[in-house]
Design an enzyme around this catalytic site. Structure first.
Site, PDB file in Angstrom:
ATOM      1  N   ASN A 175       0.805  -0.988   0.031  1.00  0.00           N
ATOM      2  CA  ASN A 175       0.031  -0.030   0.222  1.00  0.00           C
ATOM      3  C   ASN A 175       0.870   1.144   0.140  1.00  0.00           C
ATOM      4  O   ASN A 175       1.342   1.511   0.994  1.00  0.00           O
ATOM      5  CB  ASN A 175      -0.864  -0.066   1.223  1.00  0.00           C
TER       6      ASN A 175
ATOM      7  N   LYS B  99       0.135   4.277  -0.424  1.00  0.00           N
ATOM      8  CA  LYS B  99      -0.649   5.510   0.453  1.00  0.00           C
ATOM      9  C   LYS B  99      -0.362   6.913  -0.520  1.00  0.00           C
ATOM     10  O   LYS B  99      -0.313   6.447  -1.795  1.00  0.00           O
ATOM     11  CB  LYS B  99       0.008   5.717   1.627  1.00  0.00           C
TER      12      LYS B  99
ATOM     13  N   HIS C 140      -9.617   1.215   4.931  1.00  0.00           N
ATOM     14  CA  HIS C 140      -7.977   1.374   5.498  1.00  0.00           C
ATOM     15  C   HIS C 140      -8.421   2.295   6.578  1.00  0.00           C
ATOM     16  O   HIS C 140      -9.255   3.211   6.563  1.00  0.00           O
ATOM     17  CB  HIS C 140      -7.129   1.965   4.601  1.00  0.00           C
TER      18      HIS C 140
ATOM     19  N   GLU D 148      -6.919   4.702   7.699  1.00  0.00           N
ATOM     20  CA  GLU D 148      -6.670   6.102   7.519  1.00  0.00           C
ATOM     21  C   GLU D 148      -8.009   6.597   6.867  1.00  0.00           C
ATOM     22  O   GLU D 148      -7.982   7.953   6.989  1.00  0.00           O
ATOM     23  CB  GLU D 148      -5.202   6.272   6.647  1.00  0.00           C
TER      24      GLU D 148
ATOM     25  N   GLU E  36      -5.430  -4.790  10.778  1.00  0.00           N
ATOM     26  CA  GLU E  36      -4.216  -3.937  10.892  1.00  0.00           C
ATOM     27  C   GLU E  36      -4.739  -3.133  11.966  1.00  0.00           C
ATOM     28  O   GLU E  36      -5.445  -2.153  12.176  1.00  0.00           O
ATOM     29  CB  GLU E  36      -4.234  -2.797   9.599  1.00  0.00           C
TER      30      GLU E  36
ATOM     31  N   GLY F  42       2.776   2.214  10.712  1.00  0.00           N
ATOM     32  CA  GLY F  42       3.720   3.109  10.535  1.00  0.00           C
ATOM     33  C   GLY F  42       4.516   3.440  11.897  1.00  0.00           C
ATOM     34  O   GLY F  42       5.160   4.511  11.971  1.00  0.00           O
TER      35      GLY F  42
ATOM     36  N   SER G  17       3.461  -2.304  10.220  1.00  0.00           N
ATOM     37  CA  SER G  17       4.779  -2.155  10.537  1.00  0.00           C
ATOM     38  C   SER G  17       5.299  -3.859  10.107  1.00  0.00           C
ATOM     39  O   SER G  17       6.258  -4.193  11.014  1.00  0.00           O
ATOM     40  CB  SER G  17       5.112  -1.948  11.920  1.00  0.00           C
TER      41      SER G  17
HETATM   42  P1  PGA Z   1       2.857   0.200   7.603  1.00  0.00           P
HETATM   43  O1  PGA Z   1       1.648   0.575   7.010  1.00  0.00           O
HETATM   44  O2  PGA Z   1       3.460  -1.103   6.934  1.00  0.00           O
HETATM   45  O3  PGA Z   1       3.764   1.556   7.051  1.00  0.00           O
HETATM   46  O4  PGA Z   1       2.873   0.130   9.027  1.00  0.00           O
HETATM   47  C1  PGA Z   1       0.340  -0.339   6.765  1.00  0.00           C
HETATM   48  C2  PGA Z   1      -0.688  -0.213   6.357  1.00  0.00           C
HETATM   49  O5  PGA Z   1      -1.053   1.012   6.545  1.00  0.00           O
HETATM   50  O6  PGA Z   1      -1.477  -0.758   5.450  1.00  0.00           O
END
Ligand code: PGA
Length: 249
Positions: free
Chosen positions: A11, A13, A97, A99, A166, A172, A212
């Site tokens: 992803n 983003k 997601h 976010e 997640e 992150g 992560s």
């Molecule tokens: P990350 O993000 O691997 O940077 O923690 C995962 C995600 O948001 O899908």
């Protein structure tokens, strides 16, 4: 023995312009000879999907999208429909997601409508669920995820459906749940899928862990029961790092 499909999805983003398409080409080259039950996907920003498709060539690397509108077309300024994403070359769409749930106020009802639109168009839907740090501390993780699953999963079919667990606090942050915590949530999700779709259909749904995932922890996370793949953010931006995670699958 049937082997459950594995899915490693990147992803990106809101990262990436034409200048980094060589990363997609390198990923596409490297995944050409993977075993058939392992699917690798990359979800760049919508602006790059068409060019990413071309950069990937005709190999098995799947190009996906990070979100979609649930309507086919209409007066939705800024919206991009599933049909438009498919037309650009996407074969998979991430929906729900955290976010987007938190930052764009998306409800589980909207997520379900998006997932249904993705599946109806013949694409793979990756439906994301996960608890916040406060919810985990309060001991409500399974209740939160159960409610998200009930409201976000499409009714009709589990075909081409994947679920990504997640934990919001792991995204992150460099922090991950313990392997026992991952196992507990994935077993819970599998049981919920079985009661929703039946044993046979639920068995084909890949449950991804995300938050992560890095080359250093991918192998141990992917070895947990009912972890069928990974949804990878930051570590999917370069072929070098992402392919080390793919190698752990
Ligand atoms: P990350 O993000 O691997 O940077 O923690 C995962 C995600 O948001 O899908």
């Amino acid at each position: 023995m049937t082997v459950r499909p594995r899915l490693i999805a990147g992803n990106w983003k809101m990262h990436g312009t034409a200048a980094v398409l060589h990363e997609i080409a390198a990923m596409a080259d490297a995944v050409r000879d993977l075993p058939g039950h392992v699917t690798v996907a990359v979800c760049p920003p919508a602006t790059l999907i068409d060019r990413a498709r071309h950069a990937a060539g005709d190999g098995p690397l799947v190009i996906g999208a990070q979100d979609a509108h649930f309507e086919e077309a209409g007066a939705f300024t800024g919206g991009v429909s599933v049909g438009m994403l498919a037309d650009a070359g996407a074969r998979l769409v991430i929906v729900g997601h955290s976010e987007r749930r938190a930052g764009c106020y998306e409800t589980s009802d909207e997520v379900r409508a998006k997932a249904a639109a993705v599946l109806a168009a013949g694409l793979t839907a990756v439906v994301c669920v996960g608890e916040t740090g406060d919810e985990r501390d309060a001991g409500t993780t399974l209740a939160v995820i159960g409610a998200q699953l009930d409201a976000s999963l499409p009714d009709a079919t589990a075909e081409r459906l994947a679920v990504a667990y997640e934990p919001v606090w792991a995204i992150g942050s460099g922090r991950t749940p313990t392997l026992a915590e991952v196992a507990e949530v994935h077993a819970f999700i599998r049981a919920r899928l079985v009661s929703r779709y039946g044993e046979r259909d639920a068995g084909t749904v890949a449950i991804l862990y995300g938050g992560s995932v890095k080359p250093a922890n991918a192998a141990e996370l992917l070895a947990v029961a009912d972890v069928d793949g990974a949804l990878v953010g930051g570590a999917s931006l370069t072929a070098a790092e992402f392919l080390r995670i793919v190698a752990a699958a």
